[in-house]
Motif scaffolding. Structure first.
Motif, PDB file in Angstrom:
ATOM      1  N   VAL A   1       0.850  -1.188   0.000  1.00  0.00           N
ATOM      2  CA  VAL A   1       0.000   0.000   0.000  1.00  0.00           C
ATOM      3  C   VAL A   1       0.889   1.241   0.000  1.00  0.00           C
ATOM      4  O   VAL A   1       1.856   1.325   0.771  1.00  0.00           O
ATOM      5  N   THR A   2       0.600   2.198  -0.879  1.00  0.00           N
ATOM      6  CA  THR A   2       1.435   3.402  -0.965  1.00  0.00           C
ATOM      7  C   THR A   2       0.609   4.650  -0.659  1.00  0.00           C
ATOM      8  O   THR A   2      -0.618   4.617  -0.631  1.00  0.00           O
ATOM      9  N   GLU A   3       1.321   5.764  -0.492  1.00  0.00           N
ATOM     10  CA  GLU A   3       0.652   7.060  -0.390  1.00  0.00           C
ATOM     11  C   GLU A   3       0.028   7.371  -1.756  1.00  0.00           C
ATOM     12  O   GLU A   3       0.453   6.819  -2.776  1.00  0.00           O
ATOM     13  N   PRO A   4      -0.971   8.271  -1.777  1.00  0.00           N
ATOM     14  CA  PRO A   4      -1.686   8.521  -3.046  1.00  0.00           C
ATOM     15  C   PRO A   4      -0.958   9.510  -3.961  1.00  0.00           C
ATOM     16  O   PRO A   4      -1.426  10.612  -4.197  1.00  0.00           O
ATOM     17  N   ILE A   5       0.227   9.122  -4.450  1.00  0.00           N
ATOM     18  CA  ILE A   5       0.976   9.986  -5.371  1.00  0.00           C
ATOM     19  C   ILE A   5       1.369   9.151  -6.578  1.00  0.00           C
ATOM     20  O   ILE A   5       1.890   8.045  -6.430  1.00  0.00           O
ATOM     21  N   HIS A   6       1.096   9.667  -7.762  1.00  0.00           N
ATOM     22  CA  HIS A   6       1.465   8.901  -8.957  1.00  0.00           C
ATOM     23  C   HIS A   6       2.900   9.199  -9.384  1.00  0.00           C
ATOM     24  O   HIS A   6       3.355  10.327  -9.290  1.00  0.00           O
TER      25      HIS A   6
ATOM     26  N   ALA B   1       5.587   7.235  -5.621  1.00  0.00           N
ATOM     27  CA  ALA B   1       4.911   7.050  -4.319  1.00  0.00           C
ATOM     28  C   ALA B   1       5.813   6.346  -3.315  1.00  0.00           C
ATOM     29  O   ALA B   1       6.672   5.545  -3.680  1.00  0.00           O
ATOM     30  N   ARG B   2       5.611   6.677  -2.052  1.00  0.00           N
ATOM     31  CA  ARG B   2       6.308   5.968  -0.979  1.00  0.00           C
ATOM     32  C   ARG B   2       5.416   4.845  -0.468  1.00  0.00           C
ATOM     33  O   ARG B   2       4.191   4.983  -0.435  1.00  0.00           O
ATOM     34  N   ILE B   3       6.058   3.757  -0.027  1.00  0.00           N
ATOM     35  CA  ILE B   3       5.286   2.659   0.547  1.00  0.00           C
ATOM     36  C   ILE B   3       4.813   3.082   1.938  1.00  0.00           C
ATOM     37  O   ILE B   3       5.604   3.552   2.761  1.00  0.00           O
ATOM     38  N   ALA B   4       3.501   2.947   2.197  1.00  0.00           N
ATOM     39  CA  ALA B   4       2.954   3.346   3.503  1.00  0.00           C
ATOM     40  C   ALA B   4       2.880   2.129   4.430  1.00  0.00           C
ATOM     41  O   ALA B   4       3.207   2.205   5.602  1.00  0.00           O
ATOM     42  N   LYS B   5       2.416   0.995   3.908  1.00  0.00           N
ATOM     43  CA  LYS B   5       2.394  -0.244   4.697  1.00  0.00           C
ATOM     44  C   LYS B   5       2.335  -1.454   3.769  1.00  0.00           C
ATOM     45  O   LYS B   5       2.010  -1.325   2.591  1.00  0.00           O
ATOM     46  N   ILE B   6       2.681  -2.602   4.351  1.00  0.00           N
ATOM     47  CA  ILE B   6       2.578  -3.837   3.553  1.00  0.00           C
ATOM     48  C   ILE B   6       1.750  -4.840   4.346  1.00  0.00           C
ATOM     49  O   ILE B   6       2.063  -5.144   5.505  1.00  0.00           O
ATOM     50  N   ASN B   7       0.654  -5.293   3.739  1.00  0.00           N
ATOM     51  CA  ASN B   7      -0.170  -6.338   4.370  1.00  0.00           C
ATOM     52  C   ASN B   7       0.376  -7.683   3.885  1.00  0.00           C
ATOM     53  O   ASN B   7       0.178  -8.064   2.738  1.00  0.00           O
ATOM     54  N   THR B   8       1.079  -8.364   4.768  1.00  0.00           N
ATOM     55  CA  THR B   8       1.851  -9.527   4.323  1.00  0.00           C
ATOM     56  C   THR B   8       1.080 -10.860   4.372  1.00  0.00           C
ATOM     57  O   THR B   8       1.647 -11.894   4.016  1.00  0.00           O
ATOM     58  N   GLU B   9      -0.199 -10.817   4.813  1.00  0.00           N
ATOM     59  CA  GLU B   9      -0.921 -12.091   5.027  1.00  0.00           C
ATOM     60  C   GLU B   9      -0.899 -12.992   3.799  1.00  0.00           C
ATOM     61  O   GLU B   9      -0.602 -14.180   3.898  1.00  0.00           O
ATOM     62  N   ALA B  10      -1.225 -12.416   2.632  1.00  0.00           N
ATOM     63  CA  ALA B  10      -1.353 -13.252   1.427  1.00  0.00           C
ATOM     64  C   ALA B  10      -0.017 -13.933   1.112  1.00  0.00           C
ATOM     65  O   ALA B  10       0.020 -15.138   0.815  1.00  0.00           O
ATOM     66  N   ILE B  11       1.078 -13.187   1.184  1.00  0.00           N
ATOM     67  CA  ILE B  11       2.390 -13.775   0.879  1.00  0.00           C
ATOM     68  C   ILE B  11       2.713 -14.867   1.897  1.00  0.00           C
ATOM     69  O   ILE B  11       3.143 -15.971   1.527  1.00  0.00           O
ATOM     70  N   LYS B  12       2.470 -14.560   3.178  1.00  0.00           N
ATOM     71  CA  LYS B  12       2.796 -15.544   4.218  1.00  0.00           C
ATOM     72  C   LYS B  12       2.013 -16.841   4.017  1.00  0.00           C
ATOM     73  O   LYS B  12       2.543 -17.933   4.210  1.00  0.00           O
ATOM     74  N   GLU B  13       0.755 -16.699   3.633  1.00  0.00           N
ATOM     75  CA  GLU B  13      -0.090 -17.874   3.403  1.00  0.00           C
ATOM     76  C   GLU B  13       0.511 -18.764   2.304  1.00  0.00           C
ATOM     77  O   GLU B  13       0.604 -19.976   2.449  1.00  0.00           O
TER      78      GLU B  13
ATOM     79  N   VAL C   1       6.904 -11.509  -6.863  1.00  0.00           N
ATOM     80  CA  VAL C   1       6.197 -10.228  -6.730  1.00  0.00           C
ATOM     81  C   VAL C   1       6.712  -9.216  -7.755  1.00  0.00           C
ATOM     82  O   VAL C   1       7.922  -9.108  -7.984  1.00  0.00           O
ATOM     83  N   ALA C   2       5.781  -8.468  -8.336  1.00  0.00           N
ATOM     84  CA  ALA C   2       6.150  -7.406  -9.280  1.00  0.00           C
ATOM     85  C   ALA C   2       6.746  -6.234  -8.506  1.00  0.00           C
ATOM     86  O   ALA C   2       6.112  -5.712  -7.593  1.00  0.00           O
ATOM     87  N   GLY C   3       7.947  -5.830  -8.895  1.00  0.00           N
ATOM     88  CA  GLY C   3       8.581  -4.696  -8.230  1.00  0.00           C
ATOM     89  C   GLY C   3       7.976  -3.382  -8.680  1.00  0.00           C
ATOM     90  O   GLY C   3       7.170  -3.335  -9.621  1.00  0.00           O
ATOM     91  N   PHE C   4       8.293  -2.290  -7.970  1.00  0.00           N
ATOM     92  CA  PHE C   4       8.069  -0.930  -8.462  1.00  0.00           C
ATOM     93  C   PHE C   4       6.608  -0.484  -8.424  1.00  0.00           C
ATOM     94  O   PHE C   4       6.284   0.600  -8.837  1.00  0.00           O
ATOM     95  N   GLN C   5       5.693  -1.340  -7.892  1.00  0.00           N
ATOM     96  CA  GLN C   5       4.278  -0.973  -7.945  1.00  0.00           C
ATOM     97  C   GLN C   5       3.552  -1.199  -6.632  1.00  0.00           C
ATOM     98  O   GLN C   5       3.944  -2.027  -5.809  1.00  0.00           O
ATOM     99  N   GLY C   6       2.497  -0.427  -6.443  1.00  0.00           N
ATOM    100  CA  GLY C   6       1.670  -0.586  -5.252  1.00  0.00           C
ATOM    101  C   GLY C   6       0.266  -0.096  -5.534  1.00  0.00           C
ATOM    102  O   GLY C   6      -0.106   0.136  -6.696  1.00  0.00           O
ATOM    103  N   VAL C   7      -0.499   0.055  -4.464  1.00  0.00           N
ATOM    104  CA  VAL C   7      -1.881   0.504  -4.613  1.00  0.00           C
ATOM    105  C   VAL C   7      -2.206   1.450  -3.459  1.00  0.00           C
ATOM    106  O   VAL C   7      -1.663   1.294  -2.362  1.00  0.00           O
ATOM    107  N   THR C   8      -3.048   2.434  -3.724  1.00  0.00           N
ATOM    108  CA  THR C   8      -3.412   3.354  -2.644  1.00  0.00           C
ATOM    109  C   THR C   8      -4.574   2.763  -1.848  1.00  0.00           C
ATOM    110  O   THR C   8      -5.190   1.778  -2.267  1.00  0.00           O
ATOM    111  N   ASP C   9      -4.899   3.407  -0.726  1.00  0.00           N
ATOM    112  CA  ASP C   9      -6.039   2.976   0.089  1.00  0.00           C
ATOM    113  C   ASP C   9      -7.332   2.940  -0.711  1.00  0.00           C
ATOM    114  O   ASP C   9      -8.234   2.169  -0.426  1.00  0.00           O
TER     115      ASP C   9
END
Ligand code: ADP
Ligand code: ASP
Ligand code: MG
Length: 407
Positions: free
Chosen positions: A103-108, A111-123, A133-141
């Motif tokens: 998850v990143t801040e809302p800047i195109h 953007a800076r990474i704001a947080k990472i929800n790691t559940e899916a990867i850990k599973e 994982v695709a580098g260089f990309q994220g998603v806003t809230d």
């Protein structure tokens, strides 16, 4: 069993053969008994090609659409690499940045990474899978796709390593490690065995493109064990760590450089008390990054101000200053293009006076004029004419005996 994050850059995944080589590299890590998360860049020059296509359509393409476009590059690589891993009998699953919970801040565009929800990867790791994982990309809230700035796949890898508390993050690239300066330009550049987080942060911020500056920031803040190494040659690379071993007591450990710098001068500022803050507030409001700043007061009581910016921003900078001339109160504006910044970096400078003096003496002996200077505890930067940039790097590299590094 350990958890390793491996990152492979554009050249390392630049063809089907190279992707097969990467798959082999991942397989070796699995065979050593580790869990693996792989981060990849777009293949070869794909990102540049996508940028150029957009520029054919528009001089100022919409930033949201640019992110939508550029993130497709990495998506090609994650699927191809997963297919290659499957063919080798390994279970792999590809994730885009948003599927990976980045998850990143809302800047195109940057953007800076704001947080990472790691559940899916850990599973997936729990299920015994390799996560690609695709580098260089994220998603806003709010679900908008963003990118982390050019070279940002390094940051994806280190941020994931921090969030997953990985044992190590290996950055595989097209050189065998971090060198005393860019080996593409200086043939006598030597590989370093280790570099401290602080030195690497300075080098990356000052133009050494081998690591994205924010990746080094993450590594430093979360104590990620980081190594830069070759995806083609199986030799150890450069370790980035808290306290780098003092290779042969090097005072200067590396030289970074960047071109496309412009010096702007504002002459005859009448209100030297408030004009500085007004100028830099106005520039900041227009998202113009200022680097080196020099001010001096004239005998008549007015002030002259010079500052450096990226050449990309120079027309906008002059426009902004001219538009606000009345409020800022100055006589004349001047701009000098085709400049470059050459920086020497090393923790040893803290306890060794005279490093800056030596740098300026060497540049003077070689008839290289210094236009601006900036220093910190562990670096000295000099702005010179662009045509002198490579010469300056070469003579400084010799003078600080960096070509004598052996390992
Ligand atoms: P990747 O696609 O793997 O991320 P990059 O092109 O971003 O690779 O980074 C690797 C390049 O960084 C090298 O090919 C080299 O030209 C450049 N580089 C700049 N400064 C240095 C340095 N001090 N040490 C090593 N490489 C450097
Ligand atoms: N593909 C992106 C770029 O070329 C990100 C990266 O490679 O790190 O900038
Ligand atoms: Mg890179």
């Amino acid at each position: 069993m350990g958890l390793i994050v491996q990152k492979f850059g554009g050249t390392s995944v630049g063809s089907i053969d190279r992707i097969l080589n990467v798959a082999e590299c991942v397989k070796e890590e699995i065979e050593r008994g580790n869990q693996v998360v792989v981060v990849v860049s777009a293949m070869g020059k794909t990102t540049d090609q996508l940028v150029n296509m957009a520029k054919e359509l528009s001089t100022q393409p919409n930033k949201r659409e640019m992110d939508m476009l550029l993130t497709t590059g990495e998506q090609v690589t994650i699927s191809l690499l997963s297919i290659a891993l499957n063919e080798k009998g390994l279970e792999a699953v590809s994730y885009t940045g948003w599927q990976a919970g980045i998850v990143t801040e809302p800047i195109h565009g940057n953007a800076r990474i704001a947080k990472i929800n790691t559940e899916a990867i850990k599973e997936q790791l729990q299920l015994g899978k390799i996560v690609v994982v695709a580098g260089f990309q994220g998603v806003t809230d709010t679900g908008e796709i963003t990118t982390l700035g050019r070279g940002g796949s390094d940051t994806t890898a280190v941020a994931l390593a921090a969030a997953l508390k990985a044992d190590k993050c290996d950055i595989y690239t097209d050189v065998t490690g971090v060198f005393t300066t860019d080996p593409r330009y200086v043939k006598t550049a030597r590989k370093l065995l280790s570099v401290s987080y602080d030195e690497m942060l300075e080098l990356a911020n000052l133009g050494a493109g081998v690591l994205h500056p924010r990746a080094v920031e993450f590594a430093k803040n979360y104590h990620v064990r980081l190594e830069v190494r070759s995806s083609m040659e199986k030799i150890s690379g450069t370790v980035i760590e808290e306290e780098a071993t003092m290779e042969q007591n090097l005072v200067v450990r590396g030289i970074a450089f960047e071109n496309e710098i412009t010096k702007v001068t504002v002459l005859g500022l009448t209100n030297s008390l408030t004009s500085l803050s007004t100028i830099f507030t106005t520039l900041a409001q227009n998202h113009i990054n200022v680097d080196i700043i020099i001010q001096n007061t004239t005998e008549s009581g007015t002030a002259n101000l010079s500052f450096s910016i990226q050449t990309d921003d120079w027309i906008e900078t002059l426009n902004v200053l001219e538009l606000n001339k009345g409020e800022l109160g100055y006589e004349q504006l001047d701009a000098e293009n085709k400049l470059a910044k050459v920086s020497i970096v090393g923790s040893g400078m803290i306890s060794n006076p005279g490093v800056a003096a030596k740098m300026f003496a060497v540049l003077a002996e070689n008839n290289i004029q210094v236009k601006m200077v900036s220093t910190s505890e562990i670096k000295v930067s000099a702005v010179v004419e662009e045509k002198n940039m490579h010469k300056a790097v070469e003579v400084l590299h010799e003078a600080f005996e960096l070509s004598k590094v052996t390992n």
